[in-house]
Design a protein around this motif. Structure first.
Motif, PDB file in Angstrom:
ATOM      1  N   GLN A 148       0.838  -1.194   0.000  1.00  0.00           N
ATOM      2  CA  GLN A 148       0.000   0.000   0.000  1.00  0.00           C
ATOM      3  C   GLN A 148       0.874   1.246   0.000  1.00  0.00           C
ATOM      4  O   GLN A 148       2.046   1.199   0.389  1.00  0.00           O
ATOM      5  CB  GLN A 148      -0.924   0.031   1.217  1.00  0.00           C
ATOM      6  N   MET A 149       0.293   2.354  -0.458  1.00  0.00           N
ATOM      7  CA  MET A 149       1.003   3.622  -0.421  1.00  0.00           C
ATOM      8  C   MET A 149       1.024   4.143   1.009  1.00  0.00           C
ATOM      9  O   MET A 149       0.126   3.881   1.809  1.00  0.00           O
ATOM     10  CB  MET A 149       0.345   4.641  -1.349  1.00  0.00           C
ATOM     11  N   ALA A 150       2.077   4.889   1.322  1.00  0.00           N
ATOM     12  CA  ALA A 150       2.235   5.450   2.657  1.00  0.00           C
ATOM     13  C   ALA A 150       2.893   6.818   2.502  1.00  0.00           C
ATOM     14  O   ALA A 150       2.927   7.383   1.412  1.00  0.00           O
ATOM     15  CB  ALA A 150       3.071   4.510   3.524  1.00  0.00           C
ATOM     16  N   VAL A 206       6.150   3.732   0.310  1.00  0.00           N
ATOM     17  CA  VAL A 206       5.415   2.512  -0.012  1.00  0.00           C
ATOM     18  C   VAL A 206       5.689   1.477   1.075  1.00  0.00           C
ATOM     19  O   VAL A 206       6.829   1.316   1.516  1.00  0.00           O
ATOM     20  CB  VAL A 206       5.847   1.927  -1.381  1.00  0.00           C
ATOM     21  N   THR A 207       4.637   0.809   1.499  1.00  0.00           N
ATOM     22  CA  THR A 207       4.807  -0.341   2.384  1.00  0.00           C
ATOM     23  C   THR A 207       4.974  -1.579   1.511  1.00  0.00           C
ATOM     24  O   THR A 207       4.115  -1.888   0.687  1.00  0.00           O
ATOM     25  CB  THR A 207       3.604  -0.524   3.323  1.00  0.00           C
ATOM     26  N   PHE A 208       6.117  -2.255   1.677  1.00  0.00           N
ATOM     27  CA  PHE A 208       6.442  -3.437   0.889  1.00  0.00           C
ATOM     28  C   PHE A 208       6.353  -4.696   1.729  1.00  0.00           C
ATOM     29  O   PHE A 208       6.617  -4.677   2.944  1.00  0.00           O
ATOM     30  CB  PHE A 208       7.877  -3.356   0.348  1.00  0.00           C
ATOM     31  N   ASN A 209       5.991  -5.783   1.075  1.00  0.00           N
ATOM     32  CA  ASN A 209       6.159  -7.110   1.647  1.00  0.00           C
ATOM     33  C   ASN A 209       7.515  -7.626   1.172  1.00  0.00           C
ATOM     34  O   ASN A 209       7.708  -7.896  -0.012  1.00  0.00           O
ATOM     35  CB  ASN A 209       5.039  -8.042   1.173  1.00  0.00           C
ATOM     36  N   LEU A 210       8.461  -7.726   2.092  1.00  0.00           N
ATOM     37  CA  LEU A 210       9.795  -8.229   1.777  1.00  0.00           C
ATOM     38  C   LEU A 210       9.959  -9.596   2.422  1.00  0.00           C
ATOM     39  O   LEU A 210      10.255  -9.709   3.606  1.00  0.00           O
ATOM     40  CB  LEU A 210      10.881  -7.275   2.278  1.00  0.00           C
TER      41      LEU A 210
END
Length: 260
Positions: free
Chosen positions: A206-208, A216-220
């Motif tokens: 999602q954007m942050a 951007v919030t990333f799934n890493l």
């Protein structure tokens, strides 16, 4: 300025702004469509090279052109056009400062380091042919003309004799040669046989925002991390956040996403 002239001026200014913004958004769309083609038809090397050049021609001043050029370079590599690829890589070493250009320079230095390593490998093969062993250090290759004794990051090669794990007494029959910055991704032949960006595990969730600037919030790899442009975690960097797309990279590859 008369009221009618002022109105005409404002209309012209707004129209120019609209066209510029529309062009920027259109060029982001063109880059993303290029990325989708790169992913969906990875073996269409010659067609993709032509598509990259069309995007460059249509968007000569867009900040994402270094990414387009490096995607083109990958396909030049895959078709054996190393001279043209090296020429394009060298042109990226003098890009003006920006977070994306800094990432592009780092990737360019990485690929040039891999090409330089091939020259050292060939010098080691020539030495072995003459001596029936590999040298215990690279200084014994110093007579080779034009041999790069440092990688493109300015560091000496990490070289050592490794021998064979199950066969003693043959330490000088096998070696390890790496760039300190690239590690086990130093070997051009190994990396070029990978699927593009296969190990770059990042997914925008999602954007942050970060202090009022886009993030951007990333799934890493199962962990959620917020990053803005120019920031990186575990070797993954955010290079660009646009109106339509997000661009990330590691030390070897790019990856492009639509904004979540």
């Amino acid at each position: 300025m008369s009221k009618s002239c002022f109105t005409t001026y404002i209309f012209s200014l707004c129209a120019t702004c609209f066209l510029w913004c529309g062009t920027a958004e259109a060029s982001e769309k063109a880059v993303f469509e290029l990325w989708e083609k790169h992913v969906s038809t990875p073996e269409d090397h010659r067609g993709f090279i032509e598509s990259c050049r069309e995007v460059v021609k249509a968007n000569p001043n867009h900040p994402l052109l270094p990414v387009v050029r490096q995607l083109e370079i990958w396909h030049l590599f895959k078709t054996g056009q190393l001279t043209e690829a090296e020429k394009l890589l060298n042109s990226q070493l003098s890009l003006p400062d920006s977070p994306l250009n800094q990432d592009a320079r780092r990737l360019a230095m990485g690929w040039l380091t891999r090409l330089d390593r091939e020259k050292v490998v060939n010098a080691l093969k020539a030495y072995y042919k003459s001596e029936v062993e590999f040298p215990n250090n690279l200084s014994k290759l110093s007579g080779a003309v034009g041999l790069p004794l440092r990688d493109r990051f300015g560091k000496p090669w990490v070289y050592s004799l490794t021998g064979f794990s199950k066969l003693g007494g043959f330490a000088n029959q096998k070696y390890s040669l790496e760039s300190e910055d690239l590690g086990d991704a130093s070997d051009y032949q190994s990396v070029i046989n990978l699927s593009y960006a296969s190990g770059l595990e990042a997914e925008p969730v999602q954007m942050a925002s970060d202090g009022g600037t886009p993030a951007v919030t990333f799934n890493l790899s199962g962990r959620e991390v917020k990053m803005g442009v120019g920031q990186g975690v575990n070797g993954i960097f955010v290079s660009f956040i646009g109106e339509q797309i997000i661009v990330v990279c590691d030390n070897t590859f790019w990856k492009i996403f639509e904004r979540p």
